[in-house]
Design an enzyme around this catalytic site. Structure first.
Site, PDB file in Angstrom:
ATOM      1  CB  CYS A  84      -0.863   0.177   0.849  1.00 22.05           C
ATOM      2  SG  CYS A  84      -2.132   0.959   1.120  1.00 22.05           S
ATOM      3  CG  HIS A 186      -4.649  -3.476   1.992  1.00 23.37           C
ATOM      4  ND1 HIS A 186      -3.017  -3.148   3.205  1.00 23.37           N
ATOM      5  CD2 HIS A 186      -4.677  -2.108   2.195  1.00 23.37           C
ATOM      6  CE1 HIS A 186      -3.246  -1.794   3.286  1.00 23.37           C
ATOM      7  NE2 HIS A 186      -4.170  -1.060   2.547  1.00 23.37           N
ATOM      8  CD  GLU A 188      -2.526  -6.049   5.178  1.00 19.97           C
ATOM      9  OE1 GLU A 188      -2.795  -5.075   5.135  1.00 19.97           O
ATOM     10  OE2 GLU A 188      -1.751  -6.425   3.882  1.00 19.97           O
TER      11      GLU A 188
END
EC number: 4.3.2.10
Length: 206
Positions: A84, A186, A188
């Site tokens: 990001c 992202h 994650e």
């Protein structure tokens, strides 16, 4: 002995979720802002949430950290992943809240997403495609990932664009060169797709 992944801790916001995802795929993670630990790491991950300016200032405020990253990544050739705003910081500059200098590792600037259609929402938030380009390398694969951003990476050299997505027009989803990889989305927060990408990053031998 497992390779160490230095996860850079500079107050960037999404640190713990990135740490948890890396540990889920078996990484030996060291959360650190210590330049010596960065110099000793086998891989480096730079997270980031918030404005380009705030993240750049946070990173440069830690004495010796950027120099250590530069020595290990560009000098030592270890695999690097920016996430990001951590990806956006690879650019020469960001235009959020004025002009702020980036790391300058991949030529380009970070600009606001232009809303050409009233139906297109900014920030670009939610699931969208990741379409690898011919320059994607071995870490990126086609799929869908989770995005949350209002600014995008405008790369100077098309050969550094590793993936695209579509949000009212083409937006760079990833940049790459040599041992550098940056993703706008992202991992994650991208469930199976994101974990698979992090697994490939741990196996990457650029």
């Amino acid at each position: 002995m497992a390779e160490t992944v230095a996860l850079i801790d500079y107050g960037a916001g999404n640190l713990h979720s990135v740490e948890n995802a890396l540990r889920t795929v078996g990484a030996a993670v060291q959360v650190t802002a210590d330049p010596d630990a960065v110099r000793a790491a086998d891989r480096i991950v730079l997270p980031g949430v918030g404005s380009f300016r705030a993240c750049a200032r946070g990173l440069t405020a830690i004495p010796g950290l950027v120099d250590a990253m530069d020595e290990r990544v560009r000098g030592g050739g270890v695999p690097f992943l920016g996430v990001c705003v951590g990806m956006q910081l690879l650019a020469d500059r960001g235009l959020e809240h004025g002009v702020t200098r980036g790391l300058g590792w991949i030529g380009g600037e970070v600009r606001a997403i232009e809303r050409t259609d009233p139906a297109i929402k900014v920030p670009h938030m939610g699931w969208n495609d990741v379409a690898p380009t011919a320059h994607a390398g071995t870490v990126l694969e086609e799929g869908e990932a989770y995005y949350l951003h209002s600014y995008h990476f405008a790369a100077d050299d098309p050969q550094t664009i590793a993936a695209m997505t579509d949000h009212g027009g083409g937006i760079v989803a990833a940049v790459a060169r040599d041992n550098l990889l940056g993703v706008q989305f992202h991992p994650e927060k991208s469930q199976a797709y994101g974990l698979a990408l992090l697994t490939r990053f741990l196996e990457w031998r650029p």
